[in-house]
Design a protein around this motif. Structure first.
Motif: not given
Length: 374
Positions: A76, A233, A255, A294, A300
């Motif tokens: 994520n 991420i 994603l 993002l 993700a």
């Protein structure tokens, strides 16, 4: 795993049928049995010089290369903690003005809120009193110096005046420094409410005050500002795989919000401590985010390239099913082949990784092997 293509199987079967028909035709016309396409001797398959199989079989050496193994983990998007600031009130008081809203973009030093605080008024008063005491101490010191120069006072009077001035100067510096730390103006002629300014540039991602509310706890954040020009991420790696991940490994992230797009990066941080509730390791990858696409809390998938030792690769066309096992035909001498079972790892874009059964230097049938699969 691997997949034998249906098209390749149909072509190979068609070739086998054509060879059989040709052999039958010769047999019926000449009344002489055609020689076999290959013979089996103690498990070795030999293709004679006049066999039509020699035109159909393609033999190549296996490839040996150190290709990384990509492992995918759920992930994520997170704001970088080093670029996130909780805005705390320096003093308690009442919010009389709120200059920003949730989601607003702010710049460093921008006014966020105005708080009417009694403690702030006291800080302003301290500066005024300290400034007045300093002026008085300076005048007393000047008089003492004049009297001393005229020979009308003792040295101890001058020393006492000097000490009083030093103490007044120190008190003024203390009061002024405290007021400046509270975003006050020590040179203002009148007291002003406390002004809360942005410590960094970014977006207001959390807001817990409104005009008219009271700020009673200086340890509770009024709002949170996050700079999202660079985000993380964060992949959740199971404990069993945590030993395979290291800083610097290549990462491809996808994603849910942007299907078909791949964001490329490398591992920048591997947590030294597992999460106690999930038994997973947090692996973070920094990504530039100049356009703000993002967003924190997006889901993700992070695919991390795990380095591997040099291993054997063969094309998928070399694999032949034999009952429940996967086999290849290895050339042990010119036009003499041995069926050998192999263990595979997983599909690759340009070949299939062989874990067991082949070694560097082996030559295998990469086309037409199904014709030997009798």
């Amino acid at each position: 795993m691997f997949h034998l293509t249906t098209h390749g199987l149909r072509v190979s079967v068609a070739i086998a049928v054509a060879l059989g028909v040709a052999a039958c035709s010769r047999g019926s016309s000449d009344d002489v049995q055609a020689p076999p396409s290959f013979t089996v001797d103690h498990g070795l398959l030999k293709v004679p010089a006049d066999s039509p199989l020699r035109k159909e079989l393609v033999v190549q050496p296996v490839q040996v290369r150190a290709a990384p193994h990509a492992m995918a983990f759920p992930a994520n998007v997170e704001a970088d903690p080093a670029r996130t600031a909780n805005v705390l009130p320096a003093l308690t008081g009442k919010v009389v003005e709120l200059k920003v809203g949730l989601g607003d973009r702010v710049n460093r030093g921008q006014l966020l809120a105005v708080v009417d605080s009694g403690d702030m008024a006291q800080a302003n008063a301290d500066v005024v009193k300290a400034r007045d005491a300093l002026d008085l101490a300076r005048k007393a010191l000047d008089r003492a110096r004049g009297v001393k120069a005229a020979g009308g006072s003792a040295a101890k009077d001058l020393e006492a005046a000097q000490s009083g001035f030093n103490q007044a100067q120190a008190e003024y510096d203390r009061a002024r420094t405290r007021l400046v730390s509270l975003s006050g103006s020590p040179d203002a002629s009148t007291a002003r409410p406390m002004q809360v300014t942005a410590p960094i540039s970014g977006y207001v991602t959390a807001l817990s005050v409104a005009p008219g509310t009271y700020v009673n706890d200086p340890t509770t954040a009024m709002m949170t500002i996050s700079n999202l020009d660079m985000v993380w991420i964060t992949a959740n790696v199971p404990e069993i795989d945590s030993g395979l991940i290291a800083k610097g490994q290549a990462v491809d992230a996808t994603l849910w919000a942007y299907p078909g797009q791949v964001f490329h990066g490398s591992v920048s941080f591997v947590s030294p401590v597992l999460q106690p509730d999930t038994r997973r390791d947090l692996v973070r990858v920094a990504f530039a985010n100049p356009d703000g696409r993002l967003k924190p809390n997006m889901f993700a998938t992070a695919s991390i390239d795990i380095p591997q030792p040099a291993q054997v690769f063969v094309p998928e066309s070399a694999l032949v099913m034999n009952n429940d096992s996967t086999t290849v035909f290895v050339e042990v001498s010119p036009w003499t082949f041995e069926r050998r079972a192999v263990d595979l790892s997983y599909d690759e874009s340009d070949g299939t990784r062989v874990l067991k059964g082949l070694k560097a230097g082996d030559r295998v049938v990469v086309r037409g092997g199904v014709l030997l699969n009798d």
